[in-house]
Scaffold this motif. Structure first.
Motif, PDB file in Angstrom:
ATOM      1  N   TYR A   1      -5.326   7.565   3.242  1.00 55.33           N
ATOM      2  CA  TYR A   1      -4.298   8.172   4.219  1.00 55.33           C
ATOM      3  C   TYR A   1      -3.277   9.048   3.405  1.00 55.33           C
ATOM      4  O   TYR A   1      -2.608   8.377   2.717  1.00 55.33           O
TER       5      TYR A   1
ATOM      6  N   CYS B   1      -7.569  -1.782   8.625  1.00 56.47           N
ATOM      7  CA  CYS B   1      -6.929  -0.881   9.534  1.00 56.47           C
ATOM      8  C   CYS B   1      -6.970  -0.911  10.598  1.00 56.47           C
ATOM      9  O   CYS B   1      -8.187  -1.134  11.103  1.00 56.47           O
ATOM     10  N   VAL B   2      -6.033  -0.612  11.642  1.00 54.59           N
ATOM     11  CA  VAL B   2      -6.414  -0.560  13.125  1.00 54.59           C
ATOM     12  C   VAL B   2      -7.419   0.481  13.649  1.00 54.59           C
ATOM     13  O   VAL B   2      -8.148   0.261  14.769  1.00 54.59           O
TER      14      VAL B   2
ATOM     15  N   TYR C   1      -1.447  -0.404   8.366  1.00 53.10           N
ATOM     16  CA  TYR C   1      -0.212   0.892   8.547  1.00 53.10           C
ATOM     17  C   TYR C   1       1.198   0.337   8.255  1.00 53.10           C
ATOM     18  O   TYR C   1       2.034   1.084   7.781  1.00 53.10           O
TER      19      TYR C   1
HETATM   20 MO   LIG Z   1      -4.273   2.361   9.181  1.00 57.06          MO
END
Ligand SMILES: [Mo]
Ligand SMILES: Nc1nc2c(c(=O)[nH]1)N[C@H]1C(S)=C(S)[C@@H](COP(=O)(O)O)O[C@H]1N2
Length: 238
Positions: A62, A109-110, A193
């Motif tokens: 990301y 990760c969400v 995150y």
């Molecule tokens: Mo994430």
């Protein structure tokens, strides 16, 4: 050298337009935690870039602003300031000379992807806070990235958990550029995150400052088990 000046000495590698658009969309929608929209974005991000990069090992890579800051290990600096007795700038050598902590944990990760058995190595954030003399009245810790885009925060109690580290190794190697090297945060008990990449500065502060992902709908307390955790100072922050 201030974090801003340091950023100016950093070159960047542009990444896929699709990834960039995906994250812009995420911000615009202000998605709900765990929602269907977010899962679709996660899939789009994964197919957009994750498969193209070497060494990915099923991680999605990301970047909020569409590029990776490239910082030579010898040029890396971590600025620690705020409510501390001794504001200090650390080099990578400084960090590597400190007592090291190694962990093997799943990274989650969400958006739904998860990588099991990832090895991490770094120095405990609590050790750094002790080195700079974080004041007893400190409430929270804020983090900045060389990307100039991501920010994060933890309560001081969360920051002092033994599995919260300033990491310089990941996946049995120095942390790569795309994974946030030379140095990123690794907050083991929370969703991915919280593990801010290209860590440039740590400020000890008197209030939680919600970071980039939290301003886009993610919980400030990103506990992996879905609870608010034992150290949540304010249930309204979840
Ligand atoms: Mo994430
Ligand atoms: N600077 C920065 N840090 C970041 C992000 C980002 O876009 N920029 N993404 C976060 C998110 S949502 C996750 S899941 C992980 C992903 O880590 P990876 O890119 O190494 O797979 O990094 C986190 N840290």
């Amino acid at each position: 050298m201030t974090p801003h000046e340091a950023r100016e000495r950093v070159t960047t590698i542009p990444v896929g337009r699709r990834l960039f658009l995906g994250l812009v969309g995420l911000g615009a929608l202000g998605v709900a935690f765990g929602g269907a929209v977010q899962r679709r974005l996660g899939d789009a991000l994964g197919s957009g870039l994750g498969g193209l990069l070497p060494g990915g090992d099923r991680f999605r890579i990301y970047s909020i602003n569409g590029d990776f800051p490239v910082i030579a290990p010898s040029a890396y600096r971590l600025h620690v300031s705020g409510l501390v007795d001794r504001p200090t700038t650390f080099t990578l050598d400084d960090l590597e000379a400190m007592p090291a902590t190694t962990m093997v944990k799943a990274f989650q990760c969400v958006t739904g992807w998860r990588v099991p058995n990832v090895e991490w190595r770094g120095v405990r954030l609590s050790h750094l806070l002790d080195q700079v003399g974080a004041r007893p009245d400190a409430v929270a810790v804020s983090f900045e990235s060389y990307d100039g885009a991501d920010t994060e925060s933890l309560t001081i109690d969360q920051a002092r958990l033994p599995d919260v580290i300033v990491a310089y190794r990941m996946l049995n190697a120095p942390i790569t550029v795309e994974h946030g090297g030379p140095v990123r945060l690794y907050v083991a008990p929370m969703y991915g995150y919280k593990s801010l990449k290209w860590l440039s500065a740590i400020r000890v502060v008197d209030a939680v400052e919600p970071g980039y992902w939290e301003m886009n709908g993610y919980p400030v307390n990103g506990w992996l088990d879905g609870t608010t955790g034992p150290t949540n100072p304010d249930p309204s922050l979840t």
